[in-house]
Every structure is written in C-alpha cells, then in structure tokens.
Enzyme design. Sequence first.
Site, PDB file in Angstrom:
ATOM      1  N   THR A 162      -4.807   5.992   1.806  1.00 37.68           N
ATOM      2  CA  THR A 162      -5.266   7.358   2.085  1.00 37.68           C
ATOM      3  C   THR A 162      -6.102   7.880   0.920  1.00 37.68           C
ATOM      4  OG1 THR A 162      -3.109   7.629   3.195  1.00 37.68           O
ATOM      5  CG2 THR A 162      -4.575   9.511   3.199  1.00 37.68           C
ATOM      6  N   GLU A 191       0.850  -1.193   0.000  1.00 37.32           N
ATOM      7  CA  GLU A 191       0.000   0.000   0.000  1.00 37.32           C
ATOM      8  C   GLU A 191       0.886   1.243   0.000  1.00 37.32           C
ATOM      9  OE1 GLU A 191      -2.814   2.481   3.109  1.00 37.32           O
ATOM     10  OE2 GLU A 191      -2.714   0.300   3.327  1.00 37.32           O
ATOM     11  N   ARG A 241      -0.019  10.404   0.468  1.00 32.37           N
ATOM     12  CA  ARG A 241       0.278  11.484   1.419  1.00 32.37           C
ATOM     13  C   ARG A 241       1.386  12.397   0.934  1.00 32.37           C
ATOM     14  NH1 ARG A 241       0.586   8.025   7.084  1.00 32.37           N
ATOM     15  NH2 ARG A 241      -1.329   6.818   6.767  1.00 32.37           N
ATOM     16  N   LYS A 262     -10.991  -1.860   6.739  1.00 23.99           N
ATOM     17  CA  LYS A 262      -9.778  -1.480   7.468  1.00 23.99           C
ATOM     18  C   LYS A 262     -10.209  -0.994   8.851  1.00 23.99           C
ATOM     19  CE  LYS A 262      -6.139   2.071   7.339  1.00 23.99           C
ATOM     20  NZ  LYS A 262      -5.386   2.991   6.466  1.00 23.99           N
TER      21      LYS A 262
END
Length: 210
Positions: free
Chosen positions: A66, A38, A42, A126
């Site tokens: 994100t 992943e 960001r 998640k």
Amino acid sequence: MTSVLDLAPVIPVVVLDDAADAVPLARALVAGGLPAIEITLRTPAALAAIRAVADGVPGAVVGAGTVLTPETVDVSVAAGARFLVSPGWTDTLLTAMRGSGLPFLPGVSTASEVLGLLERGVTDMKFFPAQAAGGVPYLRSLASPLPRARFCPTGGIDAARAPEYLALPNVGCVGGTWMVPGDAVRERRWDTVEELAREAAALGGLTRGR
C-alpha cells in the site's frame, strides 16, 4: 536486482495492528517456507512492524505494501523494507519507487496500465484487485499480446484459487492473506500460521505452464 516475483510462490499480505506481533508472525511464515512478507501501510503500527522484522528476523525479506506516495517510499526504505508494492501507479510514484533502488511492484488492472509500464521499462507488476478485475481469464488473455509483462495477482485469492493463477505463464507469484487469518493473529496462534504457510509454500511445487 532480484525480482519480487522470484522470491516465493506466495507472498503473505499482512495487516498488523500491533507491532509486537510482527516478529513472531514473520518467524512463523519463514519457518513455513514463505520468506517474502508484505506488511501493508494501512495501520499506524505498519512501519514499526517492518522495522521489527527487518531487524529481528534474518530469514525474512520484508516489504512495504500500500505504498501510495513518494513520502511513503521514503519512510518504507528508512524502516528497512526490501521491496515495495503499490495498488496502482502514477509517474510520480513510479519515479520514487525506481529511485529507491529497491525491487518494486506497481499495481495494474487494465491492459492500458500494463502498456504504460512496459513503455517505461517496467515488466514486473501487481495485478490488483485480481478477482474483481477479471481473475485468471483476464490474465490469461494478456499473456499472448503482452508477453513481457509478469504479474503478482493479489486480491480475493485464497488457497483454492492460487494454483490456477500460478499455472499461468505470466504469473510469477500470488499475494494473499489466507495464511495469516485475523483470528490466528489476534490469538497469537503462530503454529497455525506456520502450518498454513507451509501449505502455501508447497504450491511452488506445482507444474506451471511456462
């Protein structure tokens, strides 16, 4: 569609400032036994890093983390992401992630959020931020009343805590950063990353309470 939870026992959560590091880092993780990676959105380098891994590391299953808006769903898909992860969810974001055709993990931290996703036909989630939101005891308490929900806990999990999470019946995998320490990435010590990945991958051999 393969569930994100079934790709590997541990999913490295990667933050990259330089897209040039993406391919050697991904190769080290794959060599260590962690193919699902992943890369979080960001930093400005994130999309280029996802594209580089998608194009240059055949053994990797690269995802975008994100993911916050429908727009970030679209650019992640265009970059070559093969799964999507979000720290939370709204109906708008859920619709976009589902419409992408990719496996996805929307984030939850409360029983009500879990119920909301179950009502919408989503069972893989998640759990974030895992340690701050109650950790292993909280997830264990959800297993009986909400047996259809499966989780990838992420947030505050390290090599010492991961086995306890993985032993839970409602946990498919965990996410973490401990196999991609910042100093090793900055110094491009890919052998260190590979060794840490190998140790993390070995956690999949644990007997789980399923």
